[in-house]
Design an enzyme around this catalytic site. Structure first.
Site, PDB file in Angstrom:
ATOM      1  N   ARG A  50       0.832  -1.204   0.000  1.00 29.51           N
ATOM      2  CA  ARG A  50       0.000   0.000   0.000  1.00 29.51           C
ATOM      3  C   ARG A  50       0.863   1.250   0.000  1.00 29.51           C
ATOM      4  O   ARG A  50       0.514   2.261  -0.631  1.00 29.51           O
ATOM      5  CB  ARG A  50      -0.959  -0.005   1.192  1.00 29.51           C
ATOM      6  N   ARG A  99       7.668  27.825  -1.428  1.00 32.32           N
ATOM      7  CA  ARG A  99       6.294  27.348  -1.252  1.00 32.32           C
ATOM      8  C   ARG A  99       5.537  27.587  -2.549  1.00 32.32           C
ATOM      9  O   ARG A  99       5.304  28.725  -2.938  1.00 32.32           O
ATOM     10  CB  ARG A  99       5.605  28.066  -0.088  1.00 32.32           C
ATOM     11  N   LYS A 148      -3.272   6.955   1.365  1.00 31.38           N
ATOM     12  CA  LYS A 148      -3.094   7.149   2.810  1.00 31.38           C
ATOM     13  C   LYS A 148      -2.226   8.379   3.057  1.00 31.38           C
ATOM     14  O   LYS A 148      -1.045   8.283   3.405  1.00 31.38           O
ATOM     15  CB  LYS A 148      -2.503   5.907   3.464  1.00 31.38           C
ATOM     16  N   GLU A 180     -16.462   5.471   6.565  1.00 27.47           N
ATOM     17  CA  GLU A 180     -15.397   4.959   7.426  1.00 27.47           C
ATOM     18  C   GLU A 180     -15.519   5.549   8.817  1.00 27.47           C
ATOM     19  O   GLU A 180     -16.290   6.490   9.044  1.00 27.47           O
ATOM     20  CB  GLU A 180     -14.022   5.347   6.871  1.00 27.47           C
TER      21      GLU A 180
END
Length: 284
Positions: A50, A99, A148, A180
């Site tokens: 994963r 940035r 994730k 979830e």
């Protein structure tokens, strides 16, 4: 605490990450948490698979192979004396030249790799014995929940507010169905069948979920993958959540309505026992 940062093991108070790191500025990073039982790693190969999928989705190049990751994790666990708990791995795109919303040229930055290990009771917990009380909230997260990432602010906010109100966690809902928990996949037991939401970009492809579904099928439990509503949860015989650090967590109440008998059900408890036993056998 000894941590791992970009190739070095060092005390936590000596670890330094650039304030220009895109994980800090943009939540531009992914993570994995692998459980540790008896000093060994649970479902490690699946977690690395994963990890590779998440890195590819964010176009971050892999930096280690299986053996190297395993050696790093094992050394970290040993250095910190962790016998029951977990290992947290986070990889960000690294510090760019400034940035910018655009991803920097890979030649101008290097991913930041950070790990720490922690001791935590996983097998014998008060919450597993009594079952969790759940509050539902709208699912307001982004639409790529299968990656994730470290974008966890909404989950953190929702769970914190629920805890303050006397609940143990939240289950999120979208389009009339449960998606979830704050950091878990969710499941029902209906008429002896295990009902769970199918994999898609709507939910994280849980490692514990996948292992548990295999073990459940091996014991002859029928599995039905489909969306389900809060009303179905209230009418279910049992309910539970799965995650790396809670394993199979019984849920006994949702929105102040008892589920089943209001105590952890026999199928949930049996699945928890099977998962722990099988995990111990297969740990590396």
């Amino acid at each position: 605490m000894i941590v791992y940062l970009d190739g070095d093991f060092l005390p936590l108070d000596e670890a330094r990450i650039s304030p220009m790191d895109r994980g800090f500025l943009m939540a531009d990073g992914i993570y994995e948490v692998t459980s540790v039982l008896d000093g060994k790693l649970i479902d490690f190969a699946a977690h690395l698979n994963r990890l590779g999928r998440s890195l590819a989705a964010l176009d971050i190049a892999p930096m280690h192979d299986f053996d190297a990751w395993l050696a790093i994790h094992r050394k970290l666990i040993e250095r910190n004396g962790v016998t029951e708990g977990g290992a947290y791995l986070q990889i960000t795109r690294g510090a760019g030249p400034g940035r910018d919303f655009l991803w920097p040229d890979p030649a101008e930055t290097r991913p930041t790799v950070y790990l720490f290990a922690f001791q935590k009771a996983l097998v014998d917990t008060a919450l597993a014995r009594r079952g969790a009380r759940i509050r539902t909230v709208p699912d307001l997260r982004w639409k790529r929940r299968d990656i994730k990432t470290v974008q966890l602010l909404y989950s953190s906010q929702a769970k914190s507010l629920a805890i303050a109100e006397g609940f143990d966690d939240v289950w999120m809902t979208e389009d009339g169905a449960v998606t979830e928990g704050s950091s878990s996949n969710v499941h029902l037991v209906l008429g002896g069948r295990l009902v769970t939401r199918p994999l898609s970009t709507d939910i994280l492809h849980g490692i514990t979920r996948a292992a548990l579904l295999r073990y459940a099928a091996e014991t002859g439990i029928a599995i039905e993958e489909r969306p389900f509503s809060v009303e179905e949860v209230k009418a279910a015989d049992e309910a539970f959540a799965t995650s790396a650090t809670s394993f199979v967590q019984p849920v006994v109440e949702i929105d102040e309505t008892a589920i089943g008998t209001g105590i952890p059900g026999p199928i949930t408890q049996r699945l928890r026992e099977i998962y722990i036993d099988e995990s111990r056998k297969r740990a590396i």
